[in-house]
Design a protein around this motif. Structure first.
Motif, PDB file in Angstrom:
ATOM      1  N   GLY A 391       0.840  -1.205   0.000  1.00  0.00           N
ATOM      2  CA  GLY A 391       0.000   0.000   0.000  1.00  0.00           C
ATOM      3  C   GLY A 391       0.876   1.257   0.000  1.00  0.00           C
ATOM      4  N   ASN A 392       1.922   1.277   0.839  1.00  0.00           N
ATOM      5  CA  ASN A 392       2.834   2.429   0.886  1.00  0.00           C
ATOM      6  C   ASN A 392       3.570   2.589  -0.442  1.00  0.00           C
ATOM      7  OD1 ASN A 392       2.278   3.273   3.418  1.00  0.00           O
ATOM      8  ND2 ASN A 392       4.094   2.403   4.380  1.00  0.00           N
ATOM      9  N   ALA A 393       4.026   1.432  -0.998  1.00  0.00           N
ATOM     10  CA  ALA A 393       4.774   1.470  -2.261  1.00  0.00           C
ATOM     11  C   ALA A 393       3.934   2.134  -3.350  1.00  0.00           C
ATOM     12  CB  ALA A 393       5.169   0.050  -2.669  1.00  0.00           C
ATOM     13  N   LYS A 395       1.344   4.165  -2.741  1.00  0.00           N
ATOM     14  CA  LYS A 395       1.018   5.535  -2.318  1.00  0.00           C
ATOM     15  C   LYS A 395       2.150   6.519  -2.619  1.00  0.00           C
ATOM     16  CE  LYS A 395       0.113   6.085   2.161  1.00  0.00           C
ATOM     17  NZ  LYS A 395      -0.600   5.928   3.418  1.00  0.00           N
ATOM     18  N   TYR A 396       3.402   6.066  -2.476  1.00  0.00           N
ATOM     19  CA  TYR A 396       4.530   6.994  -2.612  1.00  0.00           C
ATOM     20  C   TYR A 396       5.279   6.834  -3.951  1.00  0.00           C
ATOM     21  CZ  TYR A 396       3.448   7.837   2.228  1.00  0.00           C
ATOM     22  OH  TYR A 396       2.777   8.160   3.380  1.00  0.00           O
ATOM     23  N   SER A 397       4.574   6.249  -4.973  1.00  0.00           N
ATOM     24  CA  SER A 397       5.172   6.136  -6.318  1.00  0.00           C
ATOM     25  C   SER A 397       4.237   6.798  -7.312  1.00  0.00           C
ATOM     26  CB  SER A 397       5.355   4.667  -6.710  1.00  0.00           C
ATOM     27  OG  SER A 397       6.101   4.002  -5.733  1.00  0.00           O
ATOM     28  N   GLN A 419       9.610  -3.947  -3.173  1.00  0.00           N
ATOM     29  CA  GLN A 419      10.452  -2.952  -3.868  1.00  0.00           C
ATOM     30  C   GLN A 419       9.564  -2.017  -4.689  1.00  0.00           C
ATOM     31  OE1 GLN A 419      14.208  -2.895  -4.501  1.00  0.00           O
ATOM     32  NE2 GLN A 419      13.469  -0.883  -5.160  1.00  0.00           N
ATOM     33  N   ASP A 420       9.752  -0.715  -4.493  1.00  0.00           N
ATOM     34  CA  ASP A 420       9.049   0.226  -5.379  1.00  0.00           C
ATOM     35  C   ASP A 420      10.057   1.084  -6.125  1.00  0.00           C
ATOM     36  OD1 ASP A 420       9.582   2.811  -4.069  1.00  0.00           O
ATOM     37  OD2 ASP A 420       8.309   2.088  -2.437  1.00  0.00           O
ATOM     38  N   TYR A 421       9.583   1.803  -7.113  1.00  0.00           N
ATOM     39  CA  TYR A 421      10.471   2.637  -7.944  1.00  0.00           C
ATOM     40  C   TYR A 421       9.976   4.090  -7.865  1.00  0.00           C
ATOM     41  CZ  TYR A 421      11.509  -2.081  -9.189  1.00  0.00           C
ATOM     42  OH  TYR A 421      11.844  -3.407  -9.088  1.00  0.00           O
ATOM     43  N   SER A 450      -4.145   9.785   1.749  1.00  0.00           N
ATOM     44  CA  SER A 450      -4.039  10.269   3.129  1.00  0.00           C
ATOM     45  C   SER A 450      -2.984   9.453   3.864  1.00  0.00           C
ATOM     46  CB  SER A 450      -5.381  10.134   3.831  1.00  0.00           C
ATOM     47  OG  SER A 450      -5.716   8.770   3.851  1.00  0.00           O
ATOM     48  N   SER A 451      -2.558  10.011   4.978  1.00  0.00           N
ATOM     49  CA  SER A 451      -1.460   9.351   5.687  1.00  0.00           C
ATOM     50  C   SER A 451      -1.625   9.588   7.176  1.00  0.00           C
ATOM     51  CB  SER A 451      -0.156   9.956   5.157  1.00  0.00           C
ATOM     52  OG  SER A 451       0.742  10.170   6.186  1.00  0.00           O
ATOM     53  N   SER A 452      -1.435   8.530   7.962  1.00  0.00           N
ATOM     54  CA  SER A 452      -1.603   8.669   9.417  1.00  0.00           C
ATOM     55  C   SER A 452      -0.284   8.488  10.157  1.00  0.00           C
ATOM     56  CB  SER A 452      -2.589   7.609   9.911  1.00  0.00           C
ATOM     57  OG  SER A 452      -2.020   6.325   9.737  1.00  0.00           O
ATOM     58  N   GLY A 453       0.721   7.909   9.486  1.00  0.00           N
ATOM     59  CA  GLY A 453       2.004   7.652  10.165  1.00  0.00           C
ATOM     60  C   GLY A 453       1.936   6.454  11.100  1.00  0.00           C
ATOM     61  N   GLY A 455       1.124   3.040   9.841  1.00  0.00           N
ATOM     62  CA  GLY A 455       1.320   1.756   9.147  1.00  0.00           C
ATOM     63  C   GLY A 455       2.632   1.070   9.505  1.00  0.00           C
ATOM     64  N   LEU A 456       3.754   1.781   9.367  1.00  0.00           N
ATOM     65  CA  LEU A 456       5.050   1.134   9.581  1.00  0.00           C
ATOM     66  C   LEU A 456       5.276   0.758  11.049  1.00  0.00           C
ATOM     67  CD1 LEU A 456       7.410   3.099   7.160  1.00  0.00           C
ATOM     68  CD2 LEU A 456       6.512   0.787   6.913  1.00  0.00           C
ATOM     69  N   SER A 457       4.683   1.563  11.971  1.00  0.00           N
ATOM     70  CA  SER A 457       4.867   1.195  13.384  1.00  0.00           C
ATOM     71  C   SER A 457       4.123  -0.105  13.679  1.00  0.00           C
ATOM     72  CB  SER A 457       4.423   2.321  14.311  1.00  0.00           C
ATOM     73  OG  SER A 457       3.075   2.601  14.114  1.00  0.00           O
TER      74      SER A 457
HETATM   75  P1  ADP Z   1       1.605   6.626   6.430  1.00  0.00           P
HETATM   76  O1  ADP Z   1       2.004   6.064   5.126  1.00  0.00           O
HETATM   77  O2  ADP Z   1       0.167   6.412   6.759  1.00  0.00           O
HETATM   78  O3  ADP Z   1       2.030   8.051   6.630  1.00  0.00           O
HETATM   79  P2  ADP Z   1       3.509   4.792   7.496  1.00  0.00           P
HETATM   80  O4  ADP Z   1       3.869   4.509   8.930  1.00  0.00           O
HETATM   81  O5  ADP Z   1       3.132   3.641   6.672  1.00  0.00           O
HETATM   82  O6  ADP Z   1       2.391   5.871   7.582  1.00  0.00           O
HETATM   83  O7  ADP Z   1       4.745   5.509   6.821  1.00  0.00           O
HETATM   84  C1  ADP Z   1       5.419   6.509   7.534  1.00  0.00           C
HETATM   85  C2  ADP Z   1       6.084   7.464   6.546  1.00  0.00           C
HETATM   86  O8  ADP Z   1       7.144   6.799   5.851  1.00  0.00           O
HETATM   87  C3  ADP Z   1       5.173   7.928   5.455  1.00  0.00           C
HETATM   88  O9  ADP Z   1       4.447   9.061   5.902  1.00  0.00           O
HETATM   89  C4  ADP Z   1       6.134   8.270   4.325  1.00  0.00           C
HETATM   90  O10 ADP Z   1       6.635   9.562   4.537  1.00  0.00           O
HETATM   91  C5  ADP Z   1       7.259   7.271   4.523  1.00  0.00           C
HETATM   92  N1  ADP Z   1       7.134   6.086   3.621  1.00  0.00           N
HETATM   93  C6  ADP Z   1       6.643   4.875   3.940  1.00  0.00           C
HETATM   94  N2  ADP Z   1       6.741   4.021   2.878  1.00  0.00           N
HETATM   95  C7  ADP Z   1       7.309   4.729   1.881  1.00  0.00           C
HETATM   96  C8  ADP Z   1       7.689   4.419   0.531  1.00  0.00           C
HETATM   97  N3  ADP Z   1       7.493   3.203  -0.011  1.00  0.00           N
HETATM   98  N4  ADP Z   1       8.250   5.394  -0.202  1.00  0.00           N
HETATM   99  C9  ADP Z   1       8.478   6.626   0.324  1.00  0.00           C
HETATM  100  N5  ADP Z   1       8.140   6.975   1.589  1.00  0.00           N
HETATM  101  C10 ADP Z   1       7.563   6.051   2.362  1.00  0.00           C
END
Ligand code: ADP
Length: 491
Positions: A391-393, A395-397, A419-421, A450-453, A455-457
């Protein structure tokens, strides 16, 4: 203030101010050096004064014999001779019977000039004799020490001859024989004083280390305190130095207040997530049923309802993340650690991702895996983590950008890389993004996303719950690679 700000402000104030230990050490060091210097100076002065008075007394006695000899000769002069006294010849005549050994010498200094006695010239140069004469006649008590502490140290003493001022003074010169011994003793004294001083400094440093030990151990205990282990943060007062006890009492009270506040916060997050989820599911359900059933719905309403549906889904997901985190905080989150076939989980994650992001080619090359691969963990959690990363890959590509899912077996571990590009993550942000509510500075969010910060935690928490880990490699403008690592099961 962020933690890095705090660190830098602390190191800044650390640069400016000195620790109490350092101040104490420096003050004590200065006092020790001053005390040693003063004691050396005082004892040196006392020793010199004592030696001087002792020698003055000895020289006065030794001078009596030659003085009597000269006075006898003076007394034996006729009235005429006494009237004419004294010429250089008279002085030579007065001194003619005085023969001294061991470097001792006499001379007469008067209105006729300076006349050395027998052997004096061979012992001392004329300048030196003149110097002795000057010192012996002008110093206090008519006594002086010359070149004291030098191995050629000399004591000089003068007394007036009985004939009156014009007859002059008899000057007695005598080496200080024990000067080299005195000097050796002095060096021993100086050396022992320095050794004592250094020993005191070393003892002081050791004492300080000992005194600061409880503070150091407290520091390491306090630095290990994390928001999730506040319950073990209380510090027992037993055995602590009395001076620290009031501070520790206050510290313990503060920990208790923090603990209560953290508990309230977690409870609040958990209650809110629960309470919001049910109505949100109902809203979502109604929107879905309207969208599914009302075929003749005006396209504007359909579009509005679709947006509402999407937002409700996003909100639901966020609440579910918050709920997971609050469960983890309360140690209620169940994460399995048992063997499972991980390729199935990868396929499941891929299926869900392809459904959710139909515009992005999401690739998973399975050709390398003929045998099934088993790992230790929780299959649902692995799917959730992979879904999150994919989902992040996306969102940020760029839209329609490809995503690769790669599985590798390495030693006793299995690595799952997404892996994203896309745009990549700045190097100084790569550690931070695994913290709650943190978004990387310098990473742009696409419009409508949208982004909550969170997901990765959650990914990090789930991976650690399974006994695995998550890491990131990323380069700006090239892309990011998030890698999940799980223990391989060989059973
Ligand atoms: P969210 O994506 O909801 O903000 P995450 O905890 O998933 O929360 O990600 C934290 C931050 O890490 C994101 O706000 C983004 O800035 C950065 N990030 C995560 N994954 C990627 C990615 N694949 N490419 C670039 N930035 C990323």
């Amino acid at each position: 203030m962020g933690s890095s700000d705090l660190d830098s402000s602390q190191s800044l104030s650390g640069d400016r101010s000195w620790s109490i230990a350092r101040r104490f050490f420096l003050t004590s060091f200065i006092l020790i050096v001053a005390q040693s210097g003063l004691s050396l100076a005082i004892s040196g002065k006392l020793w010199r004064d004592f030696t001087a008075s002792h020698l003055n007394f000895a020289l006065s006695r030794e001078l009596l014999r030659p003085l009597n000899l000269v006075d006898n000769k003076l007394d034996s002069l006729s009235a005429q001779e006494a009237m004419e006294c004294c010429t250089r010849e008279d002085y030579e005549y007065f001194l003619s019977d005085i023969d001294l050994a061991d470097g001792k010498a006499v001379m007469i200094s008067g209105s006729a000039g300076l006349v050395p006695g027998k052997g004096a010239q061979s012992l001392y140069s004329p300048e030196r004799l003149r110097e002795f004469a000057h010192l012996a006649t002008t110093s206090k008590n008519r006594f002086s020490l010359v070149d004291f502490r030098d191995k050629n140290a000399v004591a000089v003493k003068s007394m007036n001859l009985s004939g009156g001022p014009e007859t002059g003074s008899l000057i007695y010169i005598r080496p200080i024989y024990n000067m080299s011994l005195f000097n050796a003793l002095n060096r021993v004294r100086l050396f022992s004083e320095i050794v004592l001083m250094l020993s005191l400094v070393i003892l002081l440093a050791i004492a300080l280390t000992y005194i600061l030990k409880p503070i150091r151990s407290l520091r390491s205990r306090i630095s290990n305190i994390q928001p999730d282990n506040l319950d073990t943060a209380l510090i027992s007062l037993e055995g602590q130095p009395v001076e620290l006890q009031p501070i520790l009492t206050e510290f313990n009270r503060m920990v208790q207040r923090l603990e209560a506040s953290a508990k309230n916060q977690k409870q609040f997050a958990s209650t809110i997530s629960h309470e919001f989820r049910t109505p949100l599911t109902v809203i979502s359900g109604f929107i879905q049923s309207v969208l599914n059933r009302a075929q003749d719905l005006d396209s504007r309403y359909r579009e509005s309802l679709s947006i509402a549906d999407k937002e409700a889904f996003r909100l639901n997901r966020m609440l579910s993340d918050l709920l997971d985190l609050s469960r983890a905080d309360n140690h209620q989150l169940k994460v399995l650690r048992e063997p499972f076939e991980c390729i199935l989980s990868c396929r499941e994650a891929l299926r869900l991702a392809q459904f959710a992001f139909p515009n992005n080619p999401i690739r998973f090359d399975e050709s390398g895996f003929e045998d099934s691969i088993w790992v230790i963990g929780d299959p649902d959690c692995l799917v959730k983590c992979l879904e999150n990363l994919i989902g992040n890959a996306v969102k940020y590509s760029e839209p329609m950008s490809a995503i690769d899912l790669v599985v590798n077996v390495k030693d006793q571990c299995v690595l799952f890389a997404v892996q994203d590009y896309g745009q990549g993550i700045p190097g100084d942000q790569q550690e931070r993004i695994f913290e709650r509510f943190v978004r990387a500075d310098g990473v742009a969010l696409r419009r409508g996303e949208s982004s909550s910060g969170l997901g990765l935690s959650i990914v990090k928490m789930l991976m650690e719950g399974m006994g695995g880990s998550v890491s990131v490699q990323s380069e700006i403008g090239v892309g990011s690679r998030f890698t999940l690592t799980l223990q391989r099961s060989l059973s």
